[in-house]
Design a protein around this motif. Structure first.
Motif, PDB file in Angstrom:
ATOM      1  N   MET A 147       2.874  45.430 -49.193  1.00  0.00           N
ATOM      2  CA  MET A 147       3.093  43.994 -49.235  1.00  0.00           C
ATOM      3  C   MET A 147       4.002  43.596 -48.085  1.00  0.00           C
ATOM      4  N   GLY A 148       3.632  42.528 -47.413  1.00  0.00           N
ATOM      5  CA  GLY A 148       4.427  42.112 -46.274  1.00  0.00           C
ATOM      6  C   GLY A 148       4.854  40.660 -46.349  1.00  0.00           C
ATOM      7  N   TRP A 149       5.883  40.359 -45.595  1.00  0.00           N
ATOM      8  CA  TRP A 149       6.307  38.981 -45.367  1.00  0.00           C
ATOM      9  C   TRP A 149       6.189  38.696 -43.870  1.00  0.00           C
ATOM     10  N   PHE A 150       5.662  37.532 -43.575  1.00  0.00           N
ATOM     11  CA  PHE A 150       5.531  37.047 -42.209  1.00  0.00           C
ATOM     12  C   PHE A 150       6.086  35.635 -42.165  1.00  0.00           C
ATOM     13  N   ARG A 151       6.318  35.156 -40.955  1.00  0.00           N
ATOM     14  CA  ARG A 151       6.741  33.761 -40.828  1.00  0.00           C
ATOM     15  C   ARG A 151       6.117  33.154 -39.584  1.00  0.00           C
ATOM     16  N   GLN A 152       6.008  31.832 -39.610  1.00  0.00           N
ATOM     17  CA  GLN A 152       5.385  31.143 -38.490  1.00  0.00           C
ATOM     18  C   GLN A 152       6.027  29.785 -38.277  1.00  0.00           C
ATOM     19  N   VAL A 153       6.309  29.525 -37.033  1.00  0.00           N
ATOM     20  CA  VAL A 153       6.808  28.229 -36.596  1.00  0.00           C
ATOM     21  C   VAL A 153       5.650  27.497 -35.920  1.00  0.00           C
ATOM     22  N   PHE A 202       5.919  39.085 -37.759  1.00  0.00           N
ATOM     23  CA  PHE A 202       6.175  40.051 -38.827  1.00  0.00           C
ATOM     24  C   PHE A 202       7.647  40.007 -39.222  1.00  0.00           C
ATOM     25  N   VAL A 203       7.902  40.032 -40.528  1.00  0.00           N
ATOM     26  CA  VAL A 203       9.270  40.027 -41.027  1.00  0.00           C
ATOM     27  C   VAL A 203       9.613  41.371 -41.670  1.00  0.00           C
ATOM     28  N   ALA A 204       8.820  41.760 -42.674  1.00  0.00           N
ATOM     29  CA  ALA A 204       9.112  42.998 -43.396  1.00  0.00           C
ATOM     30  C   ALA A 204       7.876  43.440 -44.161  1.00  0.00           C
ATOM     31  N   TYR A 230      11.408  46.712 -41.454  1.00  0.00           N
ATOM     32  CA  TYR A 230      11.778  45.366 -41.043  1.00  0.00           C
ATOM     33  C   TYR A 230      11.576  45.161 -39.553  1.00  0.00           C
ATOM     34  N   ALA A 231      11.392  43.912 -39.189  1.00  0.00           N
ATOM     35  CA  ALA A 231      11.465  43.571 -37.779  1.00  0.00           C
ATOM     36  C   ALA A 231      12.876  43.910 -37.310  1.00  0.00           C
ATOM     37  N   ASP A 232      12.979  44.494 -36.144  1.00  0.00           N
ATOM     38  CA  ASP A 232      14.279  44.953 -35.644  1.00  0.00           C
ATOM     39  C   ASP A 232      15.313  43.836 -35.643  1.00  0.00           C
ATOM     40  N   SER A 233      14.895  42.648 -35.281  1.00  0.00           N
ATOM     41  CA  SER A 233      15.830  41.535 -35.146  1.00  0.00           C
ATOM     42  C   SER A 233      16.374  41.049 -36.480  1.00  0.00           C
ATOM     43  N   LEU A 234      15.742  41.485 -37.580  1.00  0.00           N
ATOM     44  CA  LEU A 234      16.132  40.984 -38.902  1.00  0.00           C
ATOM     45  C   LEU A 234      16.817  42.041 -39.767  1.00  0.00           C
ATOM     46  N   LYS A 235      16.853  43.270 -39.278  1.00  0.00           N
ATOM     47  CA  LYS A 235      17.507  44.330 -40.042  1.00  0.00           C
ATOM     48  C   LYS A 235      18.957  43.969 -40.334  1.00  0.00           C
ATOM     49  N   LEU A 244      11.765  38.507 -50.942  1.00  0.00           N
ATOM     50  CA  LEU A 244      12.432  38.612 -49.648  1.00  0.00           C
ATOM     51  C   LEU A 244      13.779  37.921 -49.776  1.00  0.00           C
ATOM     52  N   GLU A 245      14.823  38.712 -49.764  1.00  0.00           N
ATOM     53  CA  GLU A 245      16.176  38.184 -49.797  1.00  0.00           C
ATOM     54  C   GLU A 245      16.645  37.961 -48.369  1.00  0.00           C
ATOM     55  N   MET A 246      17.084  36.752 -48.086  1.00  0.00           N
ATOM     56  CA  MET A 246      17.496  36.400 -46.728  1.00  0.00           C
ATOM     57  C   MET A 246      18.959  35.963 -46.759  1.00  0.00           C
ATOM     58  N   ASN A 247      19.765  36.604 -45.970  1.00  0.00           N
ATOM     59  CA  ASN A 247      21.201  36.339 -45.942  1.00  0.00           C
ATOM     60  C   ASN A 247      21.648  35.877 -44.564  1.00  0.00           C
ATOM     61  N   ASN A 248      22.787  35.212 -44.538  1.00  0.00           N
ATOM     62  CA  ASN A 248      23.360  34.723 -43.275  1.00  0.00           C
ATOM     63  C   ASN A 248      22.286  34.017 -42.452  1.00  0.00           C
ATOM     64  N   LEU A 249      21.632  33.078 -43.085  1.00  0.00           N
ATOM     65  CA  LEU A 249      20.503  32.409 -42.435  1.00  0.00           C
ATOM     66  C   LEU A 249      20.941  31.603 -41.226  1.00  0.00           C
ATOM     67  N   LYS A 250      20.052  31.567 -40.251  1.00  0.00           N
ATOM     68  CA  LYS A 250      20.289  30.856 -39.006  1.00  0.00           C
ATOM     69  C   LYS A 250      19.214  29.806 -38.814  1.00  0.00           C
TER      70      LYS A 250
END
Length: 119
Positions: free
Chosen positions: A34-40, A47-49, A60-65, A81-87
């Protein structure tokens, strides 16, 4: 067929946290990843995870580890998908997807859930 329904998106301030959920139905998932992706808008899907259902191991994508965490609940047939310190740059539509283990192509996709991070 595998049906995927995401939830949990919304508006959050920078530095905050959010956990997305993906309810899965239609198949036994032991042979799936199972994967998570995102799109702008205007950009390619990113790819996220990914998590292997049978083992629970994730990548994980390296930038999101370190900020994002993927996990599943086998009793609830759901992946999170737990997301912390969101930007602000995490703002996107987040998609849940499924593929058969041993393949590279994600065959099944959810409808997406919007995450907006305000700065």
């Amino acid at each position: 067929q595998v049906q995927l329904v995401e939830s949990g998106g919304g508006l959050v301030q920078a530095g905050g946290s959010l956990t997305l959920s993906c309810a899965v139905s239609g198949r036994t998932l032991s042979d799936y990843a199972m994967g998570w992706f995102r799109q702008v808008p205007g950009k390619e899907r990113e790819f996220v995870a990914v998590i292997h259902w049978s083992t629970g191991s994730g990548n994980y994508a390296d930038s999101l580890k370190g900020r994002f965490n993927i996990f599943r609940n086998t009793a609830k047939n759901a992946v999170y998908l737990e997301m912390n310190n969101l930007k602000a740059e995490d703002t996107a539509v987040y998609y849940c997807a499924a593929r058969t283990s041993g393949t590279n192509d994600f065959t099944y996709w959810g409808q997406g859930t919007q995450v907006t991070v305000s700065s």
